[in-house]
Design an enzyme around this catalytic site. Structure first.
Site, PDB file in Angstrom:
ATOM      1  N   GLU A   1       6.872  69.475  30.155  1.00 44.32           N
ATOM      2  CA  GLU A   1       7.618  69.489  31.420  1.00 44.32           C
ATOM      3  C   GLU A   1       6.697  69.696  32.623  1.00 44.32           C
ATOM      4  OE1 GLU A   1      10.867  72.363  31.508  1.00 44.32           O
ATOM      5  OE2 GLU A   1      10.748  72.390  33.689  1.00 44.32           O
TER       6      GLU A   1
ATOM      7  N   HIS B   1      -0.180  75.976  30.182  1.00 43.41           N
ATOM      8  CA  HIS B   1       0.498  77.268  30.100  1.00 43.41           C
ATOM      9  C   HIS B   1       0.805  77.610  28.650  1.00 43.41           C
ATOM     10  CE1 HIS B   1       3.508  74.104  30.751  1.00 43.41           C
ATOM     11  NE2 HIS B   1       4.340  74.810  29.999  1.00 43.41           N
TER      12      HIS B   1
ATOM     13  N   HIS C   1       3.376  79.854  26.312  1.00 43.21           N
ATOM     14  CA  HIS C   1       4.651  80.581  26.277  1.00 43.21           C
ATOM     15  C   HIS C   1       4.495  81.805  25.388  1.00 43.21           C
ATOM     16  CE1 HIS C   1       7.317  77.204  27.770  1.00 43.21           C
ATOM     17  NE2 HIS C   1       6.314  76.467  27.322  1.00 43.21           N
TER      18      HIS C   1
END
Ligand code: 5GP
Length: 130
Positions: free
Chosen positions: A88, A93, A95
């Site tokens: 997305e 990044h 999580h």
């Protein structure tokens, strides 16, 4: 154009910040799979995690570890799961998700309902455990 995460890092978009250092930033995911779902990002904007250099990847993981240890102290869970998707937002990044069972990390299922007040409280709790 700057990624949404770069805008968050620069403070142009608000976030429930957990921590930062000169190279990394951690904040609550706005659509958490579980309460306390946190994102850990490098400040350097790069799309794909495996394009990071070895040292950068190691540093990011060590920073994520510090956040995960703090999360585990204050959030009810069996452990903190760690996952990378990146479909997305094209800015690397990790999580970090508090989990009781494997299905708690199902990105295809719905998100948890967490109010703004709860988000702030959770961020404060994690920060306090760092
Ligand atoms: P992925 O790129 O790994 O598939 O997912 C991106 C994650 O970033 C999603 O879990 C989504 O909820 C989160 N996200 C997207 N935009 C924002 C935002 O503006 N603020 C925050 N805190 N999280 C975001």
């Amino acid at each position: 154009m700057a990624s949404i995460f770069t805008k968050i890092i620069k403070g142009e978009i608000p976030s429930y910040k957990i921590a930062e250092d000169d190279k990394h930033y951690a904040f609550l995911d706005i659509n958490p799979l579980q309460p306390g779902h946190t994102l850990v990002v490098p400040k350097r904007e790069l799309n794909y995690i495996f394009d990071l250099g070895d040292e950068e990847l190691a540093d990011l993981t060590v920073f994520a570890k510090k956040i995960a240890l703090a999360m585990k102290k204050v959030l009810p869970c069996k452990r903190i799961g760690m996952s990378v998707v990146g479909l997305e937002v094209p800015h690397v990044h990790i999580h970090l998700i508090p989990i009781h069972q494997v299905s708690d990390m199902n990105f295809g299922s719905g998100t948890a309902q967490v109010s703004k007040d709860e988000m702030k409280e959770i961020a404060d709790q994690i920060k306090g455990a760092l």
